[in-house]
Write an enzyme that holds these catalytic residues in place. Structure first.
Site, PDB file in Angstrom:
ATOM      1  N   CYS A 114       5.704  -3.338   8.440  1.00  0.00           N
ATOM      2  CA  CYS A 114       4.577  -2.395   8.516  1.00  0.00           C
ATOM      3  C   CYS A 114       3.844  -2.455   9.856  1.00  0.00           C
ATOM      4  O   CYS A 114       3.178  -1.499  10.249  1.00  0.00           O
ATOM      5  CB  CYS A 114       3.603  -2.635   7.370  1.00  0.00           C
ATOM      6  SG  CYS A 114       4.368  -2.393   5.762  1.00  0.00           S
ATOM      7  N   HIS A 249      -3.074   1.056   9.145  1.00  0.00           N
ATOM      8  CA  HIS A 249      -1.882   1.082   8.298  1.00  0.00           C
ATOM      9  C   HIS A 249      -2.310   1.502   6.898  1.00  0.00           C
ATOM     10  O   HIS A 249      -3.307   1.007   6.376  1.00  0.00           O
ATOM     11  CB  HIS A 249      -1.241  -0.312   8.270  1.00  0.00           C
ATOM     12  CG  HIS A 249      -0.126  -0.413   7.293  1.00  0.00           C
ATOM     13  ND1 HIS A 249       0.878   0.527   7.228  1.00  0.00           N
ATOM     14  CD2 HIS A 249       0.149  -1.318   6.316  1.00  0.00           C
ATOM     15  CE1 HIS A 249       1.719   0.195   6.265  1.00  0.00           C
ATOM     16  NE2 HIS A 249       1.301  -0.920   5.693  1.00  0.00           N
ATOM     17  N   ASN A 279       2.414   4.278   1.167  1.00  0.00           N
ATOM     18  CA  ASN A 279       2.668   3.330   2.263  1.00  0.00           C
ATOM     19  C   ASN A 279       4.044   3.624   2.861  1.00  0.00           C
ATOM     20  O   ASN A 279       5.061   3.429   2.195  1.00  0.00           O
ATOM     21  CB  ASN A 279       2.600   1.908   1.694  1.00  0.00           C
ATOM     22  CG  ASN A 279       2.828   0.831   2.742  1.00  0.00           C
ATOM     23  OD1 ASN A 279       3.263   1.114   3.859  1.00  0.00           O
ATOM     24  ND2 ASN A 279       2.543  -0.404   2.383  1.00  0.00           N
TER      25      ASN A 279
HETATM   26  O1  UT7 Z   1       2.320  -2.734   3.655  1.00  0.00           O
HETATM   27  C1  UT7 Z   1       2.271  -4.113   3.591  1.00  0.00           C
HETATM   28  C2  UT7 Z   1       1.030  -4.547   3.061  1.00  0.00           C
HETATM   29  N1  UT7 Z   1       0.987  -4.341   1.626  1.00  0.00           N
HETATM   30  C3  UT7 Z   1      -0.165  -4.380   1.062  1.00  0.00           C
HETATM   31  O2  UT7 Z   1      -1.130  -4.469   1.752  1.00  0.00           O
HETATM   32  C4  UT7 Z   1      -0.252  -4.350  -0.447  1.00  0.00           C
HETATM   33  C5  UT7 Z   1      -1.393  -5.213  -0.859  1.00  0.00           C
HETATM   34  N2  UT7 Z   1      -1.610  -5.281  -2.279  1.00  0.00           N
HETATM   35  C6  UT7 Z   1      -2.088  -4.269  -3.031  1.00  0.00           C
HETATM   36  O3  UT7 Z   1      -2.266  -3.177  -2.532  1.00  0.00           O
HETATM   37  C7  UT7 Z   1      -2.448  -4.538  -4.472  1.00  0.00           C
HETATM   38  O4  UT7 Z   1      -2.426  -5.929  -4.707  1.00  0.00           O
HETATM   39  C8  UT7 Z   1      -1.510  -3.836  -5.486  1.00  0.00           C
HETATM   40  C9  UT7 Z   1      -1.758  -2.335  -5.454  1.00  0.00           C
HETATM   41  C10 UT7 Z   1      -0.050  -4.119  -5.163  1.00  0.00           C
HETATM   42  C11 UT7 Z   1      -1.773  -4.305  -6.909  1.00  0.00           C
HETATM   43  O5  UT7 Z   1      -3.139  -4.120  -7.254  1.00  0.00           O
HETATM   44  P1  UT7 Z   1      -3.954  -5.262  -7.999  1.00  0.00           P
HETATM   45  O6  UT7 Z   1      -5.306  -4.742  -8.245  1.00  0.00           O
HETATM   46  O7  UT7 Z   1      -3.832  -6.502  -7.149  1.00  0.00           O
HETATM   47  O8  UT7 Z   1      -3.204  -5.383  -9.374  1.00  0.00           O
HETATM   48  P2  UT7 Z   1      -2.446  -6.648 -10.006  1.00  0.00           P
HETATM   49  O9  UT7 Z   1      -1.208  -6.946  -9.259  1.00  0.00           O
HETATM   50  O10 UT7 Z   1      -3.447  -7.722 -10.212  1.00  0.00           O
HETATM   51  O11 UT7 Z   1      -2.050  -6.070 -11.433  1.00  0.00           O
HETATM   52  C12 UT7 Z   1      -3.045  -5.763 -12.426  1.00  0.00           C
HETATM   53  C13 UT7 Z   1      -2.370  -5.273 -13.665  1.00  0.00           C
HETATM   54  C14 UT7 Z   1      -1.281  -6.195 -14.189  1.00  0.00           C
HETATM   55  O12 UT7 Z   1      -1.349  -6.235 -15.603  1.00  0.00           O
HETATM   56  P3  UT7 Z   1      -2.012  -7.466 -16.351  1.00  0.00           P
HETATM   57  O13 UT7 Z   1      -1.219  -8.669 -15.930  1.00  0.00           O
HETATM   58  O14 UT7 Z   1      -3.436  -7.496 -15.882  1.00  0.00           O
HETATM   59  O15 UT7 Z   1      -1.852  -7.096 -17.790  1.00  0.00           O
HETATM   60  C15 UT7 Z   1      -0.009  -5.501 -13.776  1.00  0.00           C
HETATM   61  O16 UT7 Z   1       1.079  -5.784 -14.619  1.00  0.00           O
HETATM   62  O17 UT7 Z   1      -1.753  -4.001 -13.437  1.00  0.00           O
HETATM   63  C16 UT7 Z   1      -0.402  -4.042 -13.899  1.00  0.00           C
HETATM   64  N3  UT7 Z   1       0.410  -3.149 -13.055  1.00  0.00           N
HETATM   65  C17 UT7 Z   1       0.586  -1.858 -13.309  1.00  0.00           C
HETATM   66  N4  UT7 Z   1       0.160  -1.066 -14.301  1.00  0.00           N
HETATM   67  C18 UT7 Z   1       0.508   0.234 -14.263  1.00  0.00           C
HETATM   68  C19 UT7 Z   1       1.040  -3.476 -11.889  1.00  0.00           C
HETATM   69  N5  UT7 Z   1       1.644  -2.393 -11.392  1.00  0.00           N
HETATM   70  C20 UT7 Z   1       1.368  -1.372 -12.257  1.00  0.00           C
HETATM   71  C21 UT7 Z   1       1.708  -0.002 -12.269  1.00  0.00           C
HETATM   72  N6  UT7 Z   1       1.251   0.751 -13.284  1.00  0.00           N
HETATM   73  N7  UT7 Z   1       2.453   0.573 -11.287  1.00  0.00           N
END
Ligand code: UT7
Length: 322
Positions: A114, A249, A279
């Site tokens: 990225c 980004h 992204n």
């Molecule tokens: O380009 C390189 C740089 N990349 C980044 O900067 C990405 C950085 N990270 C992020 O943008 C965020 O961490 C994410 C968008 C990837 C995830 O968001 P989050 O608020 O950190 O969510 P999480 O991973 O803590 O997941 C929360 C919940 C989980 O369920 P439980 O365990 O709380 O029951 C996941 O299983 O959301 C669930 N979940 C989803 N639900 C519906 C994860 N992905 C999905 C989905 N749809 N697509």
């Protein structure tokens, strides 16, 4: 006289097919509400048959050359940033070169995921300032849809395909006011396992799929981006209030907000395209730049700061006056 790399033109390209969150939710266990709330993404473009990193990169390059009013034959350097090249080798930059009908120039790819576009800009700027190049095409182009695990909802909803390009030219002036004022790059290879592809020519012999520990990447992103932005501002002896536009980004709207807040920058100064493109890795900064140049927000004389962070980890920033 001060020799600087000045921005002559921008261009971008997107695949023909756009995919909304609702369409994605038909084949992945997710929802429009979750994706919007957690990321700010509403839509992404996905490459179809015949659309590759080099074809999208060529389209973006052509648009940038046209905007710059520069003939392709004047280009003596092409750097293409990508993590999804057409082939393991040769470099996709050479495919763009051939498609543009340029028979002899320097052409190579940069792999910094990225942050690739920031790495490419920094290298092009060094080559221009040293006199090794005069007119550079710097491209970020990706087809991340081809390395996504479409069964993994935690990653596949986040990315899209596309390309952005800029033309940089050498300019000598007394003041050195215009052009790239500072760039700063970083890498910390200890974080390989937080964001990586589980394959490669020298390990599995396969292309592999993207894997990410999103929350940890998020945490590092905000800290690293705020710190590298401060570094480039210090290098140019500039205060954050002199910035007209931030072109970040486009990984997650919450990262954009948190980074701007840390620097005390008004949200209106941040160019946001993550809602429509998702992204696009190395393509995201030049794509966002082109959008804001073409819609008239970024104008000659404006101070623009670009930043990115990605797999590796790698991160970097660039400060320029348009
Ligand atoms: O380009 C390189 C740089 N990349 C980044 O900067 C990405 C950085 N990270 C992020 O943008 C965020 O961490 C994410 C968008 C990837 C995830 O968001 P989050 O608020 O950190 O969510 P999480 O991973 O803590 O997941 C929360 C919940 C989980 O369920 P439980 O365990 O709380 O029951 C996941 O299983 O959301 C669930 N979940 C989803 N639900 C519906 C994860 N992905 C999905 C989905 N749809 N697509």
């Amino acid at each position: 006289m001060i020799r600087r790399s000045v921005l002559l033109g921008t261009g971008s390209a997107l695949p023909a097919k756009s995919v909304s969150n609702a369409e994605l939710a038909e084949r992945v266990d997710t929802s429009d509400a979750w994706i919007r709330e957690r990321t700010g993404i509403a839509n992404r473009y996905i490459a179809g048959e015949g659309e590759t990193t080099s074809t999208l990169g060529t389209q973006a390059a052509r648009a940038a050359l046209e905007a710059a009013g520069v003939d392709a034959q004047a280009v003596d350097l092409i750097i293409l940033a990508t993590a999804t090249p057409d082939q393991t080798f040769p470099a996709s930059a050479t495919k763009v070169q051939a498609a543009l009908g340029i028979n002899d120039c320097v052409a190579f790819d940069v792999a910094a995921v990225c942050s690739g576009f920031l790495y490419a800009v920094s290298v092009a700027d060094s080559m221009i300032r040293s006199g090794a190049a005069n007119t550079a095409l710097v491209i970020g182009s990706e087809t991340f849809s081809r390395i996504l695990d479409w069964e993994d909802r935690t990653t596949c909803v986040l990315f899209g395909d596309g390309a952005g390009a800029i033309v940089l030219g050498a300019e000598e002036s007394e003041s050195g006011e215009r052009g790239i004022l500072a760039t700063k790059l970083h890498a910390d290879g200890r974080h390989n396992q937080l964001l990586y592809v589980d394959g490669g020519p020298s390990t599995t012999g396969t292309v592999g799929k993207l894997r990410m520990k999103g929350q940890e990447v998020f945490r590092h992103a905000v800290t690293n981006l705020a710190s590298v932005l401060r570094e480039v501002l210090d290098m140019a002896s500039m205060n954050a209030d002199r910035i007209d536009w931030v072109v970040p980004h486009q990984a997650n709207a919450r990262i954009l907000d948190a980074t701007a807040r840390k620097l005390g920058l008004a949200p209106e100064k941040v160019i946001v395209t993550v809602d429509r493109h998702a992204n696009t890795s190395a393509a995201s900064v030049p794509l966002a730049l082109d959008v804001a140049v073409r819609d008239g927000r970024i104008k000659a004389g404006d101070v623009v700061i670009m930043e990115a962070m990605g797999g590796g980890f790698t991160w970097g920033a660039c400060l320029l006056r348009v």
